[in-house]
Design a protein around this motif. Structure first.
Motif, PDB file in Angstrom:
ATOM      1  N   ALA A 167     -10.892 -56.923 -38.743  1.00  0.00           N
ATOM      2  CA  ALA A 167     -11.765 -57.119 -39.898  1.00  0.00           C
ATOM      3  C   ALA A 167     -12.728 -55.941 -40.035  1.00  0.00           C
ATOM      4  O   ALA A 167     -12.975 -55.427 -41.133  1.00  0.00           O
ATOM      5  CB  ALA A 167     -12.547 -58.425 -39.751  1.00  0.00           C
ATOM      6  N   LEU A 168     -13.244 -55.487 -38.898  1.00  0.00           N
ATOM      7  CA  LEU A 168     -14.177 -54.354 -38.896  1.00  0.00           C
ATOM      8  C   LEU A 168     -13.519 -53.095 -39.456  1.00  0.00           C
ATOM      9  O   LEU A 168     -14.159 -52.272 -40.107  1.00  0.00           O
ATOM     10  CB  LEU A 168     -14.679 -54.116 -37.468  1.00  0.00           C
ATOM     11  N   ALA A 169     -12.219 -52.972 -39.199  1.00  0.00           N
ATOM     12  CA  ALA A 169     -11.489 -51.794 -39.669  1.00  0.00           C
ATOM     13  C   ALA A 169     -11.501 -51.692 -41.191  1.00  0.00           C
ATOM     14  O   ALA A 169     -11.311 -50.620 -41.760  1.00  0.00           O
ATOM     15  CB  ALA A 169     -10.053 -51.839 -39.152  1.00  0.00           C
ATOM     16  N   GLU A 170     -11.728 -52.826 -41.854  1.00  0.00           N
ATOM     17  CA  GLU A 170     -11.756 -52.828 -43.323  1.00  0.00           C
ATOM     18  C   GLU A 170     -13.055 -52.274 -43.890  1.00  0.00           C
ATOM     19  O   GLU A 170     -13.169 -52.033 -45.084  1.00  0.00           O
ATOM     20  CB  GLU A 170     -11.552 -54.257 -43.860  1.00  0.00           C
ATOM     21  N   PHE A 171     -14.072 -52.140 -43.043  1.00  0.00           N
ATOM     22  CA  PHE A 171     -15.355 -51.593 -43.510  1.00  0.00           C
ATOM     23  C   PHE A 171     -15.299 -50.077 -43.391  1.00  0.00           C
ATOM     24  O   PHE A 171     -15.363 -49.535 -42.301  1.00  0.00           O
ATOM     25  CB  PHE A 171     -16.524 -52.147 -42.682  1.00  0.00           C
ATOM     26  N   LEU A 202     -18.759 -44.703 -31.472  1.00  0.00           N
ATOM     27  CA  LEU A 202     -18.407 -46.070 -31.112  1.00  0.00           C
ATOM     28  C   LEU A 202     -17.232 -46.570 -31.956  1.00  0.00           C
ATOM     29  O   LEU A 202     -16.257 -47.113 -31.422  1.00  0.00           O
ATOM     30  CB  LEU A 202     -19.640 -46.951 -31.331  1.00  0.00           C
ATOM     31  N   ILE A 203     -17.298 -46.350 -33.262  1.00  0.00           N
ATOM     32  CA  ILE A 203     -16.216 -46.836 -34.127  1.00  0.00           C
ATOM     33  C   ILE A 203     -14.925 -46.082 -33.789  1.00  0.00           C
ATOM     34  O   ILE A 203     -13.830 -46.670 -33.823  1.00  0.00           O
ATOM     35  CB  ILE A 203     -16.590 -46.733 -35.635  1.00  0.00           C
ATOM     36  N   ALA A 204     -15.050 -44.806 -33.425  1.00  0.00           N
ATOM     37  CA  ALA A 204     -13.862 -44.035 -33.028  1.00  0.00           C
ATOM     38  C   ALA A 204     -13.181 -44.720 -31.850  1.00  0.00           C
ATOM     39  O   ALA A 204     -11.968 -44.975 -31.867  1.00  0.00           O
ATOM     40  CB  ALA A 204     -14.262 -42.605 -32.651  1.00  0.00           C
ATOM     41  N   GLY A 205     -13.962 -45.048 -30.834  1.00  0.00           N
ATOM     42  CA  GLY A 205     -13.413 -45.706 -29.647  1.00  0.00           C
ATOM     43  C   GLY A 205     -12.816 -47.064 -29.986  1.00  0.00           C
ATOM     44  O   GLY A 205     -11.710 -47.393 -29.550  1.00  0.00           O
ATOM     45  N   ILE A 225     -10.971 -48.772 -19.365  1.00  0.00           N
ATOM     46  CA  ILE A 225     -12.272 -48.262 -19.773  1.00  0.00           C
ATOM     47  C   ILE A 225     -12.006 -47.010 -20.608  1.00  0.00           C
ATOM     48  O   ILE A 225     -11.226 -46.156 -20.187  1.00  0.00           O
ATOM     49  CB  ILE A 225     -13.134 -47.854 -18.557  1.00  0.00           C
ATOM     50  N   CYS A 226     -12.606 -46.921 -21.775  1.00  0.00           N
ATOM     51  CA  CYS A 226     -12.393 -45.730 -22.605  1.00  0.00           C
ATOM     52  C   CYS A 226     -13.719 -45.022 -22.867  1.00  0.00           C
ATOM     53  O   CYS A 226     -14.617 -45.584 -23.472  1.00  0.00           O
ATOM     54  CB  CYS A 226     -11.731 -46.120 -23.923  1.00  0.00           C
ATOM     55  N   TYR A 227     -13.840 -43.805 -22.382  1.00  0.00           N
ATOM     56  CA  TYR A 227     -15.047 -43.005 -22.628  1.00  0.00           C
ATOM     57  C   TYR A 227     -14.818 -42.133 -23.858  1.00  0.00           C
ATOM     58  O   TYR A 227     -13.789 -41.467 -23.967  1.00  0.00           O
ATOM     59  CB  TYR A 227     -15.349 -42.114 -21.417  1.00  0.00           C
ATOM     60  N   VAL A 228     -15.771 -42.158 -24.778  1.00  0.00           N
ATOM     61  CA  VAL A 228     -15.661 -41.318 -25.966  1.00  0.00           C
ATOM     62  C   VAL A 228     -16.698 -40.204 -25.847  1.00  0.00           C
ATOM     63  O   VAL A 228     -17.898 -40.464 -25.848  1.00  0.00           O
ATOM     64  CB  VAL A 228     -15.934 -42.120 -27.257  1.00  0.00           C
ATOM     65  N   ASP A 229     -16.222 -38.987 -25.683  1.00  0.00           N
ATOM     66  CA  ASP A 229     -17.144 -37.864 -25.599  1.00  0.00           C
ATOM     67  C   ASP A 229     -17.509 -37.426 -27.018  1.00  0.00           C
ATOM     68  O   ASP A 229     -16.688 -36.904 -27.762  1.00  0.00           O
ATOM     69  CB  ASP A 229     -16.485 -36.711 -24.830  1.00  0.00           C
ATOM     70  N   ASP A 230     -18.766 -37.660 -27.376  1.00  0.00           N
ATOM     71  CA  ASP A 230     -19.229 -37.381 -28.736  1.00  0.00           C
ATOM     72  C   ASP A 230     -19.730 -35.942 -28.837  1.00  0.00           C
ATOM     73  O   ASP A 230     -20.898 -35.695 -29.078  1.00  0.00           O
ATOM     74  CB  ASP A 230     -20.343 -38.379 -29.081  1.00  0.00           C
ATOM     75  N   GLY A 231     -18.826 -34.996 -28.630  1.00  0.00           N
ATOM     76  CA  GLY A 231     -19.178 -33.584 -28.759  1.00  0.00           C
ATOM     77  C   GLY A 231     -20.293 -33.135 -27.833  1.00  0.00           C
ATOM     78  O   GLY A 231     -21.190 -32.404 -28.249  1.00  0.00           O
ATOM     79  N   LEU A 268     -22.744 -45.716 -41.085  1.00  0.00           N
ATOM     80  CA  LEU A 268     -22.449 -46.874 -40.248  1.00  0.00           C
ATOM     81  C   LEU A 268     -23.691 -47.447 -39.601  1.00  0.00           C
ATOM     82  O   LEU A 268     -24.478 -46.726 -39.019  1.00  0.00           O
ATOM     83  CB  LEU A 268     -21.526 -46.422 -39.128  1.00  0.00           C
ATOM     84  N   PHE A 269     -23.852 -48.749 -39.680  1.00  0.00           N
ATOM     85  CA  PHE A 269     -24.886 -49.426 -38.908  1.00  0.00           C
ATOM     86  C   PHE A 269     -24.227 -50.710 -38.413  1.00  0.00           C
ATOM     87  O   PHE A 269     -24.245 -51.736 -39.076  1.00  0.00           O
ATOM     88  CB  PHE A 269     -26.108 -49.706 -39.794  1.00  0.00           C
ATOM     89  N   LEU A 270     -23.571 -50.591 -37.261  1.00  0.00           N
ATOM     90  CA  LEU A 270     -22.713 -51.684 -36.785  1.00  0.00           C
ATOM     91  C   LEU A 270     -23.465 -52.996 -36.591  1.00  0.00           C
ATOM     92  O   LEU A 270     -22.925 -54.068 -36.803  1.00  0.00           O
ATOM     93  CB  LEU A 270     -22.025 -51.274 -35.488  1.00  0.00           C
ATOM     94  N   ARG A 271     -24.758 -52.899 -36.212  1.00  0.00           N
ATOM     95  CA  ARG A 271     -25.527 -54.129 -35.986  1.00  0.00           C
ATOM     96  C   ARG A 271     -25.690 -54.942 -37.260  1.00  0.00           C
ATOM     97  O   ARG A 271     -25.944 -56.136 -37.215  1.00  0.00           O
ATOM     98  CB  ARG A 271     -26.912 -53.787 -35.447  1.00  0.00           C
ATOM     99  N   GLY A 272     -25.558 -54.256 -38.402  1.00  0.00           N
ATOM    100  CA  GLY A 272     -25.638 -54.966 -39.667  1.00  0.00           C
ATOM    101  C   GLY A 272     -24.268 -55.453 -40.126  1.00  0.00           C
ATOM    102  O   GLY A 272     -24.148 -56.488 -40.770  1.00  0.00           O
ATOM    103  N   ILE A 273     -23.220 -54.686 -39.785  1.00  0.00           N
ATOM    104  CA  ILE A 273     -21.880 -55.028 -40.267  1.00  0.00           C
ATOM    105  C   ILE A 273     -21.283 -56.180 -39.477  1.00  0.00           C
ATOM    106  O   ILE A 273     -20.688 -57.095 -40.051  1.00  0.00           O
ATOM    107  CB  ILE A 273     -20.936 -53.808 -40.171  1.00  0.00           C
ATOM    108  N   VAL A 274     -21.458 -56.159 -38.151  1.00  0.00           N
ATOM    109  CA  VAL A 274     -20.797 -57.164 -37.311  1.00  0.00           C
ATOM    110  C   VAL A 274     -21.163 -58.601 -37.726  1.00  0.00           C
ATOM    111  O   VAL A 274     -20.269 -59.443 -37.857  1.00  0.00           O
ATOM    112  CB  VAL A 274     -21.048 -56.885 -35.809  1.00  0.00           C
TER     113      VAL A 274
END
Ligand code: UDP
Ligand code: MG
Length: 312
Positions: A173-177, A82-85, A42-48, A182-188
């Motif tokens: 593939a996502l890494a290429e975007f 999210l993309i960082a994680g 499990i990876c938690y990303v603390d967003d500041g 960012l709007f992941l719901r549109g990219i995925v």
């Protein structure tokens, strides 16, 4: 398979411990059942966060090697966290699941996600069956937004937030975007691959407040449109063209009234109305164009989407 769960957290000190307890129990069960390997995490990303989120994460990590933590140098926003994680963890897992830190997403779905992955799906979307637990504003604005997005020619999965599984292949593939807005719901959905939906009911937040106040929601919605579709610009062109045609007719009419029929036009009201109308359209169009210019400006600088402060 090695499974990773990525969770962006912004001021979630009250909820993480409970979430972590439930997730660890679930992962343990799945490891024992042989559904996932014990290297799953499990990876938690603390967003500041400005509260004790990071200390809670470090405490969880100290107790269990299943937990990883990533601390961003400041608040970069949900999508960037999210993309960082996802990008930091993608090489340590065969698939990653992203979910919110507030226990709104039914965690038992993780099993369904994993089963679908094993059936060969590269992308699995968690889709909400009903939104009755959201407040009315959020529910209605969401429906309206989906309709508008669809009208603008953007394909998203309706009633799907960022609760999904992405395989290693999809993540690469996502890494290429490289886009900043960012709007992941549109990219995925643009990634392609074999995908499917699994359904769940979204719960109320376990603790704390929503981290998407109205202003953030509106900005997010703008990203969801202007980052994917140039149709607004096209609509401006079409509207402009019709207004131009209309004004040609108007000019002809004025000329005929004045020189052929000899009636001087007294129309103060119509003049004012058209000034306001054209003025309004112009300012709105400039605004819309500005949205795109602003985005190209941000993209052209190519700044990093996130900066990592600590990793545990
Ligand atoms: N979040 C984040 N950075 C932000 C805002 C939100 O990492 O700037 C996280 C937040 O901690 C949560 C997830 O994004 O885990 C979704 O936010 P929230 O649950 O507040 O949104 P809602 O469910 O109300 O749409
Ligand atoms: Mg939430």
């Amino acid at each position: 398979m090695r499974l990773g769960i990525v969770i962006p957290c912004f001021n979630e000190e009250e909820g993480i411990e409970e979430l972590n307890r439930q997730l660890q129990t679930l992962l343990k069960e799945m490891v024992v059942a042989g559904e996932i390997e014990k290297e799953s995490f499990i990876c938690y990303v603390d967003d500041g966060s400005s509260d004790e989120t990071w200390s809670v994460i470090t405490a969880c990590q100290a107790k269990s090697s299943v937990v990883k933590g990533l601390k961003l140098s400041r608040n970069f926003g949900h999508q960037n966290a999210l993309i960082a994680g996802l990008m930091q963890c993608k090489d340590d897992a065969d698939a990653l699941i992203s979910m919110d830190a507030d226990l709104q997403d039914d965690i038992t779905l993780v099993k369904a996600f994993v089963n679908k992955f094993k059936e060969g799906y590269e992308v699995v979307y968690g889709v909400r069956e009903d939104r009755s637990r959201d407040n009315t504003l959020k529910r209605n604005s969401a429906t309206l937004f989906y309709r508008f997005q669809h009208f603008m020619g953007i394909e998203t999965v309706q009633n799907h937030a960022d609760y999904r599984l992405l395989s290693k292949k999809a993540l690469d593939a996502l890494a290429e975007f490289k886009e900043i807005n960012l709007f992941l719901r549109g990219i995925v959905p643009m990634l392609g691959f074999r995908s499917c939906n699994v359904y769940y009911t979204r719960e109320k937040r376990f603790a704390g407040e929503t981290k998407y106040p109205f202003k953030k929601m509106v900005l997010f919605a703008l990203d969801g449109i202007a980052s994917f579709s140039v149709r607004p610009l096209r609509i401006i062109t079409v509207v402009g063209f019709f207004l131009f045609l209309l004004s040609l007719v108007g000019i002809a009419w004025v000329v005929i009234e004045k020189f052929v029929l000899g009636n001087a036009v007294q129309g103060w009201a119509s003049t004012m109305v058209s000034i306001y109308f054209i003025g309004g359209i112009q300012v709105m169009s400039l605004g819309i164009i500005g949205e795109y210019v602003g985005r190209s400006f941000q993209e052209s600088k190519g700044r990093p989407r996130y900066i990592i402060d600590k990793e545990i």
